[in-house]
Design a protein around this motif. Structure first.
Motif, PDB file in Angstrom:
ATOM      1  N   THR A   1      20.753  70.505  29.482  1.00  0.00           N
ATOM      2  CA  THR A   1      22.001  70.002  30.065  1.00  0.00           C
ATOM      3  C   THR A   1      21.717  68.847  31.014  1.00  0.00           C
ATOM      4  O   THR A   1      22.368  67.799  30.952  1.00  0.00           O
ATOM      5  CB  THR A   1      22.757  71.137  30.782  1.00  0.00           C
ATOM      6  N   VAL A   2      20.729  69.010  31.881  1.00  0.00           N
ATOM      7  CA  VAL A   2      20.364  67.941  32.815  1.00  0.00           C
ATOM      8  C   VAL A   2      19.715  66.784  32.059  1.00  0.00           C
ATOM      9  O   VAL A   2      20.043  65.614  32.286  1.00  0.00           O
ATOM     10  CB  VAL A   2      19.421  68.474  33.917  1.00  0.00           C
ATOM     11  N   TYR A   3      18.805  67.099  31.175  1.00  0.00           N
ATOM     12  CA  TYR A   3      18.084  66.086  30.392  1.00  0.00           C
ATOM     13  C   TYR A   3      19.069  65.142  29.693  1.00  0.00           C
ATOM     14  O   TYR A   3      18.885  63.916  29.700  1.00  0.00           O
ATOM     15  CB  TYR A   3      17.194  66.800  29.383  1.00  0.00           C
ATOM     16  N   ALA A   4      20.122  65.695  29.100  1.00  0.00           N
ATOM     17  CA  ALA A   4      21.100  64.898  28.357  1.00  0.00           C
ATOM     18  C   ALA A   4      21.787  63.856  29.240  1.00  0.00           C
ATOM     19  O   ALA A   4      22.163  62.789  28.764  1.00  0.00           O
ATOM     20  CB  ALA A   4      22.133  65.799  27.697  1.00  0.00           C
ATOM     21  N   THR A   5      21.937  64.130  30.537  1.00  0.00           N
ATOM     22  CA  THR A   5      22.581  63.164  31.428  1.00  0.00           C
ATOM     23  C   THR A   5      21.696  61.951  31.690  1.00  0.00           C
ATOM     24  O   THR A   5      22.198  60.883  32.029  1.00  0.00           O
ATOM     25  CB  THR A   5      23.001  63.801  32.769  1.00  0.00           C
ATOM     26  N   TYR A   6      20.394  62.099  31.538  1.00  0.00           N
ATOM     27  CA  TYR A   6      19.466  60.982  31.750  1.00  0.00           C
ATOM     28  C   TYR A   6      19.262  60.154  30.487  1.00  0.00           C
ATOM     29  O   TYR A   6      18.746  59.041  30.563  1.00  0.00           O
ATOM     30  CB  TYR A   6      18.120  61.501  32.276  1.00  0.00           C
ATOM     31  N   PHE A   7      19.656  60.700  29.344  1.00  0.00           N
ATOM     32  CA  PHE A   7      19.514  60.008  28.064  1.00  0.00           C
ATOM     33  C   PHE A   7      20.822  60.114  27.294  1.00  0.00           C
ATOM     34  O   PHE A   7      20.905  60.792  26.277  1.00  0.00           O
ATOM     35  CB  PHE A   7      18.337  60.607  27.275  1.00  0.00           C
ATOM     36  N   PRO A   8      21.884  59.422  27.795  1.00  0.00           N
ATOM     37  CA  PRO A   8      23.209  59.587  27.200  1.00  0.00           C
ATOM     38  C   PRO A   8      23.396  58.883  25.850  1.00  0.00           C
ATOM     39  O   PRO A   8      24.223  59.294  25.054  1.00  0.00           O
ATOM     40  CB  PRO A   8      24.139  58.978  28.249  1.00  0.00           C
ATOM     41  N   GLY A   9      22.640  57.863  25.596  1.00  0.00           N
ATOM     42  CA  GLY A   9      22.789  57.119  24.334  1.00  0.00           C
ATOM     43  C   GLY A   9      21.788  57.610  23.317  1.00  0.00           C
ATOM     44  O   GLY A   9      21.651  58.812  23.078  1.00  0.00           O
ATOM     45  N   ASP A  10      21.073  56.661  22.728  1.00  0.00           N
ATOM     46  CA  ASP A  10      20.019  57.024  21.788  1.00  0.00           C
ATOM     47  C   ASP A  10      18.970  57.848  22.521  1.00  0.00           C
ATOM     48  O   ASP A  10      18.533  57.493  23.621  1.00  0.00           O
ATOM     49  CB  ASP A  10      19.374  55.769  21.193  1.00  0.00           C
ATOM     50  N   LYS A  11      18.556  58.934  21.909  1.00  0.00           N
ATOM     51  CA  LYS A  11      17.621  59.868  22.548  1.00  0.00           C
ATOM     52  C   LYS A  11      16.181  59.510  22.195  1.00  0.00           C
ATOM     53  O   LYS A  11      15.875  59.176  21.050  1.00  0.00           O
ATOM     54  CB  LYS A  11      17.888  61.308  22.096  1.00  0.00           C
ATOM     55  N   PRO A  12      15.282  59.603  23.174  1.00  0.00           N
ATOM     56  CA  PRO A  12      13.866  59.411  22.860  1.00  0.00           C
ATOM     57  C   PRO A  12      13.339  60.600  22.052  1.00  0.00           C
ATOM     58  O   PRO A  12      13.919  61.692  22.075  1.00  0.00           O
ATOM     59  CB  PRO A  12      13.194  59.356  24.237  1.00  0.00           C
ATOM     60  N   ALA A  13      12.244  60.380  21.347  1.00  0.00           N
ATOM     61  CA  ALA A  13      11.565  61.483  20.681  1.00  0.00           C
ATOM     62  C   ALA A  13      11.018  62.428  21.764  1.00  0.00           C
ATOM     63  O   ALA A  13      10.825  62.015  22.913  1.00  0.00           O
ATOM     64  CB  ALA A  13      10.422  60.939  19.820  1.00  0.00           C
ATOM     65  N   ARG A  14      10.778  63.686  21.380  1.00  0.00           N
ATOM     66  CA  ARG A  14      10.245  64.625  22.362  1.00  0.00           C
ATOM     67  C   ARG A  14       9.723  65.871  21.675  1.00  0.00           C
ATOM     68  O   ARG A  14       9.981  66.108  20.500  1.00  0.00           O
ATOM     69  CB  ARG A  14      11.299  65.026  23.385  1.00  0.00           C
ATOM     70  N   TYR A  15       8.986  66.636  22.430  1.00  0.00           N
ATOM     71  CA  TYR A  15       8.699  68.010  22.038  1.00  0.00           C
ATOM     72  C   TYR A  15       8.809  68.873  23.274  1.00  0.00           C
ATOM     73  O   TYR A  15       8.811  68.385  24.409  1.00  0.00           O
ATOM     74  CB  TYR A  15       7.349  68.169  21.328  1.00  0.00           C
ATOM     75  N   CYS A  16       8.947  70.165  23.062  1.00  0.00           N
ATOM     76  CA  CYS A  16       9.109  71.122  24.157  1.00  0.00           C
ATOM     77  C   CYS A  16       8.323  72.378  23.818  1.00  0.00           C
ATOM     78  O   CYS A  16       8.484  72.924  22.722  1.00  0.00           O
ATOM     79  CB  CYS A  16      10.596  71.433  24.340  1.00  0.00           C
ATOM     80  N   ILE A  17       7.468  72.809  24.734  1.00  0.00           N
ATOM     81  CA  ILE A  17       6.712  74.035  24.528  1.00  0.00           C
ATOM     82  C   ILE A  17       6.817  74.937  25.751  1.00  0.00           C
ATOM     83  O   ILE A  17       7.048  74.471  26.863  1.00  0.00           O
ATOM     84  CB  ILE A  17       5.227  73.759  24.213  1.00  0.00           C
ATOM     85  N   GLN A  18       6.657  76.221  25.527  1.00  0.00           N
ATOM     86  CA  GLN A  18       6.607  77.193  26.619  1.00  0.00           C
ATOM     87  C   GLN A  18       5.144  77.424  26.973  1.00  0.00           C
ATOM     88  O   GLN A  18       4.302  77.606  26.085  1.00  0.00           O
ATOM     89  CB  GLN A  18       7.244  78.514  26.208  1.00  0.00           C
ATOM     90  N   CYS A  19       4.847  77.393  28.271  1.00  0.00           N
ATOM     91  CA  CYS A  19       3.469  77.578  28.719  1.00  0.00           C
ATOM     92  C   CYS A  19       3.450  77.901  30.210  1.00  0.00           C
ATOM     93  O   CYS A  19       4.474  77.844  30.880  1.00  0.00           O
ATOM     94  CB  CYS A  19       2.661  76.317  28.453  1.00  0.00           C
ATOM     95  N   GLY A  20       2.278  78.206  30.712  1.00  0.00           N
ATOM     96  CA  GLY A  20       2.096  78.334  32.147  1.00  0.00           C
ATOM     97  C   GLY A  20       1.911  76.946  32.747  1.00  0.00           C
ATOM     98  O   GLY A  20       1.416  76.040  32.082  1.00  0.00           O
ATOM     99  N   LEU A  21       2.341  76.774  33.988  1.00  0.00           N
ATOM    100  CA  LEU A  21       2.188  75.492  34.675  1.00  0.00           C
ATOM    101  C   LEU A  21       1.253  75.664  35.871  1.00  0.00           C
ATOM    102  O   LEU A  21       1.023  76.779  36.339  1.00  0.00           O
ATOM    103  CB  LEU A  21       3.550  74.950  35.114  1.00  0.00           C
TER     104      LEU A  21
END
Length: 129
Positions: free
Chosen positions: A91-111
């Motif tokens: 939801t937050v991410y979409a507000t920073y990239f309102p037009g054409d979206k950059p490529a991305r990946y998302c993984i779950q991990c420890g930080l």
């Protein structure tokens, strides 16, 4: 072209020996960014949306220090600690990239910081328009 560190004015300490960003040949590589204050303490503990906003603002400051804008972002690598936070992050991410979206990946991990919920690393092309 040699690499040039990109360090926004007012940047705090880093957790390890790295720069917030590096630029070479018009490409900005933003280091993995956590929601950390200038003393490397996690902010907005327990709130994935607020942490995501904080992280994206930090990324924005690096890209702007290199002469670019968020519309120059071409790729994001997103790391989250719990899939339960995926919707809030998006939801937050979409507000920073309102037009054409950059490529991305998302993984779950420890930080690296226990209370950190999200980390994002970014690539932006700012030198060739």
């Amino acid at each position: 072209m040699p690499m040039k560190p990109v360090i926004p004015v007012g940047s705090g300490k880093t957790l390890a020996p790295y720069s917030p960003g590096a630029m070479a040949d018009g490409i900005v590589y933003v280091s993995g960014t956590l929601a950390l204050d200038k003393e490397t303490n996690v902010v907005h503990v327990g709130d994935a949306a607020k942490q995501t906003e904080f992280v994206l603002e930090q990324i924005k400051s690096v890209i702007e220090a290199a002469g670019g804008t968020m519309s120059d972002v071409t790729f994001n690598q997103i790391f989250l600690t719990d899939w339960a936070n995926y919707a809030a992050i998006n939801t937050v991410y979409a507000t920073y990239f309102p037009g054409d979206k950059p490529a991305r990946y998302c993984i779950q991990c420890g930080l690296v910081k226990k209370d950190a919920l999200v980390e994002i690393a970014t690539t932006a092309h700012v030198g060739k328009r």
